[in-house]
Design a protein around this motif. Structure first.
Motif, PDB file in Angstrom:
ATOM      1  N   GLN A 283      -5.749  -6.222  -3.232  1.00  0.00           N
ATOM      2  CA  GLN A 283      -6.809  -5.215  -3.289  1.00  0.00           C
ATOM      3  C   GLN A 283      -6.770  -4.302  -2.062  1.00  0.00           C
ATOM      4  OE1 GLN A 283     -10.319  -7.631  -3.588  1.00  0.00           O
ATOM      5  NE2 GLN A 283     -10.231  -7.792  -5.819  1.00  0.00           N
ATOM      6  N   CYS A 284      -6.386  -4.854  -0.923  1.00  0.00           N
ATOM      7  CA  CYS A 284      -6.349  -4.061   0.312  1.00  0.00           C
ATOM      8  C   CYS A 284      -5.348  -2.920   0.237  1.00  0.00           C
ATOM      9  CB  CYS A 284      -6.032  -4.957   1.511  1.00  0.00           C
ATOM     10  SG  CYS A 284      -7.421  -5.985   2.051  1.00  0.00           S
ATOM     11  N   SER A 290      -3.501   4.227   2.118  1.00  0.00           N
ATOM     12  CA  SER A 290      -3.493   5.662   2.416  1.00  0.00           C
ATOM     13  C   SER A 290      -3.805   5.928   3.884  1.00  0.00           C
ATOM     14  CB  SER A 290      -4.492   6.401   1.521  1.00  0.00           C
ATOM     15  OG  SER A 290      -5.805   5.899   1.708  1.00  0.00           O
ATOM     16  N   ASP A 291      -4.758   5.179   4.469  1.00  0.00           N
ATOM     17  CA  ASP A 291      -5.078   5.360   5.886  1.00  0.00           C
ATOM     18  C   ASP A 291      -3.890   4.977   6.765  1.00  0.00           C
ATOM     19  OD1 ASP A 291      -7.604   6.257   5.306  1.00  0.00           O
ATOM     20  OD2 ASP A 291      -8.567   4.313   5.612  1.00  0.00           O
ATOM     21  N   ALA A 292      -3.225   3.869   6.411  1.00  0.00           N
ATOM     22  CA  ALA A 292      -2.073   3.433   7.199  1.00  0.00           C
ATOM     23  C   ALA A 292      -0.921   4.428   7.074  1.00  0.00           C
ATOM     24  CB  ALA A 292      -1.632   2.041   6.751  1.00  0.00           C
ATOM     25  N   TRP A 293      -0.720   4.971   5.886  1.00  0.00           N
ATOM     26  CA  TRP A 293       0.351   5.932   5.682  1.00  0.00           C
ATOM     27  C   TRP A 293       0.092   7.220   6.462  1.00  0.00           C
ATOM     28  CZ3 TRP A 293       5.171   6.267   4.570  1.00  0.00           C
ATOM     29  CH2 TRP A 293       5.742   7.474   4.158  1.00  0.00           C
ATOM     30  N   ARG A 294      -1.159   7.686   6.451  1.00  0.00           N
ATOM     31  CA  ARG A 294      -1.497   8.882   7.230  1.00  0.00           C
ATOM     32  C   ARG A 294      -1.297   8.632   8.715  1.00  0.00           C
ATOM     33  NH1 ARG A 294      -5.672   9.608   3.327  1.00  0.00           N
ATOM     34  NH2 ARG A 294      -7.125   8.408   4.612  1.00  0.00           N
ATOM     35  N   ALA A 295      -1.674   7.439   9.173  1.00  0.00           N
ATOM     36  CA  ALA A 295      -1.486   7.113  10.592  1.00  0.00           C
ATOM     37  C   ALA A 295      -0.002   7.075  10.947  1.00  0.00           C
ATOM     38  CB  ALA A 295      -2.135   5.768  10.903  1.00  0.00           C
ATOM     39  N   PHE A 296       0.818   6.567  10.034  1.00  0.00           N
ATOM     40  CA  PHE A 296       2.260   6.513  10.286  1.00  0.00           C
ATOM     41  C   PHE A 296       2.858   7.916  10.348  1.00  0.00           C
ATOM     42  CE2 PHE A 296       6.596   6.401   8.483  1.00  0.00           C
ATOM     43  CZ  PHE A 296       7.220   5.692   9.480  1.00  0.00           C
ATOM     44  N   ARG A 297       2.467   8.779   9.429  1.00  0.00           N
ATOM     45  CA  ARG A 297       3.001  10.141   9.411  1.00  0.00           C
ATOM     46  C   ARG A 297       2.527  10.950  10.619  1.00  0.00           C
ATOM     47  NH1 ARG A 297       2.312  13.273   3.933  1.00  0.00           N
ATOM     48  NH2 ARG A 297       3.562  14.706   5.201  1.00  0.00           N
ATOM     49  N   VAL A 313       1.250  -2.289   9.812  1.00  0.00           N
ATOM     50  CA  VAL A 313       0.167  -2.420   8.822  1.00  0.00           C
ATOM     51  C   VAL A 313       0.715  -2.199   7.412  1.00  0.00           C
ATOM     52  CG1 VAL A 313      -2.017  -1.450   8.008  1.00  0.00           C
ATOM     53  CG2 VAL A 313      -1.628  -1.750  10.456  1.00  0.00           C
ATOM     54  N   LEU A 314       1.573  -1.196   7.252  1.00  0.00           N
ATOM     55  CA  LEU A 314       2.171  -0.936   5.938  1.00  0.00           C
ATOM     56  C   LEU A 314       2.985  -2.137   5.466  1.00  0.00           C
ATOM     57  CD1 LEU A 314       3.333   2.760   6.446  1.00  0.00           C
ATOM     58  CD2 LEU A 314       1.491   1.979   4.949  1.00  0.00           C
ATOM     59  N   CYS A 315       3.747  -2.740   6.375  1.00  0.00           N
ATOM     60  CA  CYS A 315       4.538  -3.920   6.003  1.00  0.00           C
ATOM     61  C   CYS A 315       3.638  -5.099   5.656  1.00  0.00           C
ATOM     62  CB  CYS A 315       5.490  -4.293   7.142  1.00  0.00           C
ATOM     63  SG  CYS A 315       6.870  -3.145   7.333  1.00  0.00           S
ATOM     64  N   PHE A 316       2.541  -5.241   6.382  1.00  0.00           N
ATOM     65  CA  PHE A 316       1.602  -6.317   6.073  1.00  0.00           C
ATOM     66  C   PHE A 316       0.993  -6.128   4.683  1.00  0.00           C
ATOM     67  CE2 PHE A 316      -2.672  -8.173   6.117  1.00  0.00           C
ATOM     68  CZ  PHE A 316      -2.372  -9.481   6.468  1.00  0.00           C
ATOM     69  N   LEU A 317       0.639  -4.891   4.351  1.00  0.00           N
ATOM     70  CA  LEU A 317       0.076  -4.607   3.033  1.00  0.00           C
ATOM     71  C   LEU A 317       1.072  -4.919   1.915  1.00  0.00           C
ATOM     72  CD1 LEU A 317      -1.765  -1.246   3.759  1.00  0.00           C
ATOM     73  CD2 LEU A 317      -2.849  -3.340   2.936  1.00  0.00           C
ATOM     74  N   LEU A 318       2.348  -4.707   2.176  1.00  0.00           N
ATOM     75  CA  LEU A 318       3.374  -4.902   1.152  1.00  0.00           C
ATOM     76  C   LEU A 318       3.966  -6.306   1.178  1.00  0.00           C
ATOM     77  CD1 LEU A 318       5.236  -1.485   1.492  1.00  0.00           C
ATOM     78  CD2 LEU A 318       3.583  -2.157  -0.266  1.00  0.00           C
ATOM     79  N   LEU A 319       3.476  -7.164   2.078  1.00  0.00           N
ATOM     80  CA  LEU A 319       4.086  -8.485   2.237  1.00  0.00           C
ATOM     81  C   LEU A 319       3.913  -9.358   0.991  1.00  0.00           C
ATOM     82  CD1 LEU A 319       5.588 -10.458   4.023  1.00  0.00           C
ATOM     83  CD2 LEU A 319       3.397 -11.145   5.032  1.00  0.00           C
ATOM     84  N   ILE A 320       2.712  -9.391   0.416  1.00  0.00           N
ATOM     85  CA  ILE A 320       2.487 -10.219  -0.773  1.00  0.00           C
ATOM     86  C   ILE A 320       3.379  -9.764  -1.938  1.00  0.00           C
ATOM     87  CG2 ILE A 320       0.809 -10.936  -2.511  1.00  0.00           C
ATOM     88  CD1 ILE A 320       0.437 -12.313   0.164  1.00  0.00           C
ATOM     89  N   PRO A 321       3.399  -8.469  -2.289  1.00  0.00           N
ATOM     90  CA  PRO A 321       4.334  -8.045  -3.335  1.00  0.00           C
ATOM     91  C   PRO A 321       5.785  -8.362  -2.997  1.00  0.00           C
ATOM     92  CG  PRO A 321       2.700  -6.340  -2.943  1.00  0.00           C
ATOM     93  CD  PRO A 321       2.517  -7.354  -1.873  1.00  0.00           C
ATOM     94  N   ALA A 322       6.162  -8.218  -1.718  1.00  0.00           N
ATOM     95  CA  ALA A 322       7.552  -8.499  -1.336  1.00  0.00           C
ATOM     96  C   ALA A 322       7.883  -9.974  -1.520  1.00  0.00           C
ATOM     97  CB  ALA A 322       7.784  -8.077   0.120  1.00  0.00           C
ATOM     98  N   VAL A 323       6.977 -10.853  -1.126  1.00  0.00           N
ATOM     99  CA  VAL A 323       7.211 -12.294  -1.289  1.00  0.00           C
ATOM    100  C   VAL A 323       7.302 -12.654  -2.774  1.00  0.00           C
ATOM    101  CG1 VAL A 323       6.150 -14.561  -0.998  1.00  0.00           C
ATOM    102  CG2 VAL A 323       6.191 -12.952   0.912  1.00  0.00           C
ATOM    103  N   ALA A 324       6.386 -12.087  -3.581  1.00  0.00           N
ATOM    104  CA  ALA A 324       6.393 -12.387  -5.012  1.00  0.00           C
ATOM    105  C   ALA A 324       7.677 -11.908  -5.674  1.00  0.00           C
ATOM    106  CB  ALA A 324       5.181 -11.735  -5.673  1.00  0.00           C
ATOM    107  N   LEU A 325       8.102 -10.696  -5.361  1.00  0.00           N
ATOM    108  CA  LEU A 325       9.307 -10.151  -5.984  1.00  0.00           C
ATOM    109  C   LEU A 325      10.572 -10.830  -5.468  1.00  0.00           C
ATOM    110  CD1 LEU A 325       8.408  -6.349  -6.097  1.00  0.00           C
ATOM    111  CD2 LEU A 325       8.332  -8.013  -7.961  1.00  0.00           C
ATOM    112  N   SER A 326      10.547 -11.261  -4.208  1.00  0.00           N
ATOM    113  CA  SER A 326      11.713 -11.991  -3.699  1.00  0.00           C
ATOM    114  C   SER A 326      11.829 -13.351  -4.377  1.00  0.00           C
ATOM    115  CB  SER A 326      11.613 -12.158  -2.179  1.00  0.00           C
ATOM    116  OG  SER A 326      10.566 -13.037  -1.831  1.00  0.00           O
TER     117      SER A 326
END
Length: 435
Positions: A283-284, A290-297, A313-326
């Protein structure tokens, strides 16, 4: 068969390529957790007398009559000026005597009954609004606890030292209060300590922010003075962490601020709890990406995080999908391997050898975590042996949450440690030296 093996191989390679950057990022950061601790949280030496910040310790409790008294007693026994620490409890949709028990142990109690907005995030927002309405500007720091926690006598003093050194947010050092109850509670104990070493402290050593994980953390009230506590997901702690990091704040892990947390002894309850956490992390992505992406850019600007921090922060947000897909990639790779080996017997033998190696590595990791904390192995021998089951189930839970990211918050019953001897044992453990 050739088409099937090609599909399996292509899927495995594609998913590996997609998930590798995130997993490698976290892996490289985690390795630094093996290095000696660098004390970033010690206050600067000064001839001035110490500043005792005004703390509001807040607890959101639902039917926690059995355990909340012990927590409040441990907070009242702090090595800290009593007039600088007030206790507040939100008795949230309770059907027992949580409110009365909390009042008897010295807390200001607010009873909340709302069947529509259920969960700690809603209750915490409501309680903080009540405190702000009745006592505006009365407190410098808010410390958040769960009803089943126990804190060591110097917890608040250690937190105060970090705030005197300039910290805005601090998380304490989480230990399980019941590691020997079952292999599940023991696996939780190992898991939390592993996170402290290889995630939270490792991030701090890289100059990055760690993330709050549920309880035992504190923050300056000025962080919520304008917008209040404004979270929407099932993991209000992680969401709040990312909100603050995207605003340029850094969360420091504090090894010496020790607290104890009761862990579920049942595997079924554990799966339900971890599924809720995983859904909340997914959910996060909606609320924080979007806030993390704007901060990165944008890069580091006035009051904002560095690109390095925003990328984390972006990597942390994508960690669950990355673990599941791996996990899916691994399954596809195993099937491809089994279908490609001419001899089924040879394929089965190789597969068993790989699984044995996987099991041995994770069990050795569990041993290493206990040794890093200089904790005995025998009380959690079963947890060490079955730690691979706990971690493998995290992959399955992540995949299930990615496919069906819906769940509801449900309370978990806590038993507490009522025998005084057990409380003393928990407190004595905190004196063990930590890296």
């Amino acid at each position: 068969m050739g088409v099937l093996t090609s599909i399996l191989l292509g899927t495995a390679l594609l998913l590996t390529a997609v998930t590798a950057p995130v997993l490698l990022w976290e892996g490289v950061l985690g390795i630094r957790g093996l290095l000696p601790r660098r004390r970033r949280d010690e206050p600067a030496e000064s001839a001035e007398p110490p500043v005792f910040h005004r703390f509001a310790a807040v607890v959101c409790a639902r039917n926690e009559e059995a355990v909340i008294g012990a927590l409040l007693d441990s907070l009242r026994a702090q090595d800290y000026p009593a007039d600088r620490l007030d206790l507040f409890v939100a008795a949230d949709n309770c059907t027992d005597d949580t409110a009365g028990e909390a009042a008897r142990h010295g807390a200001r109690v607010y009873e909340r009954f709302n069947r529509e907005q259920v969960g700690k995030g809603y209750a915490l927002r409501w309680l903080l609004e009540k405190i702000q309405e009745e006592r505006p500007d009365a407190y410098d720091v808010v410390a958040v606890f769960d009803a089943d926690n126990l804190v060591t006598p110097d917890f608040v003093r250690r937190m105060n030292e970090a705030f005197c050194a300039g910290a805005d947010l601090v998380k304490g050092s989480r230990h399980a209060s019941n590691p020997a109850d079952s292999w599940v509670s023991g696996a939780y104990a190992i898991y939390w300590r592993g996170l402290m070493h290889f995630f939270h402290r490792a991030h701090a050593l890289w100059g990055l922010s760690c993330f709050v994980d549920g309880t035992g953390f504190a923050f300056k009230t000025e962080l919520i003075r304008d917008g209040g506590w404004n979270t929407h997901s099932l993991v209000e702690d992680c969401e709040f962490s990312m909100q603050q990091i995207c605003r340029g704040k850094t969360i420091l892990p504090l090894d010496d601020a020790v607290y104890y947390d009761e862990q579920p002894p049942s595997f079924g309850v554990s799966v339900r709890q971890r599924y809720r956490w995983t859904v909340g992390c997914i959910q996060c992505i909606k609320y924080c990406f979007s806030d993390a992406w704007r901060a990165f850019r944008r890069g580091k600007g006035e009051g904002g995080p560095s690109r390095f921090q925003a990328l984390d922060v972006l990597c942390f947000l994508l960690l669950i999908p990355a673990v599941a897909l791996s996990f899916v990639a691994s399954c596809c790779g195993v099937l491809y391997f089994l279908l490609s080996i001419p001899s089924p017997l040879a394929g089965a033998a190789i597969l068993l050898a790989v699984l044995a190696a996987f099991w041995l590595v994770l069990s050795c990791v569990a041993v290493a975590i206990r040794l890093l904390d200089r904790q005995p192995l025998r009380p959690v021998a079963g947890a060490i042996l079955l730690f691979p089951v706990f971690m493998l189930s995290m992959n399955v839970i992540g995949l299930a949450a990615l496919v069906h990211p819906k769940t509801a918050w449900k309370p978990i019953a806590h038993r507490g440690k009522k025998e005084e001897a057990k409380k003393e044992e928990a407190r004595s453990d905190s004196a063990l030296p930590m890296r």
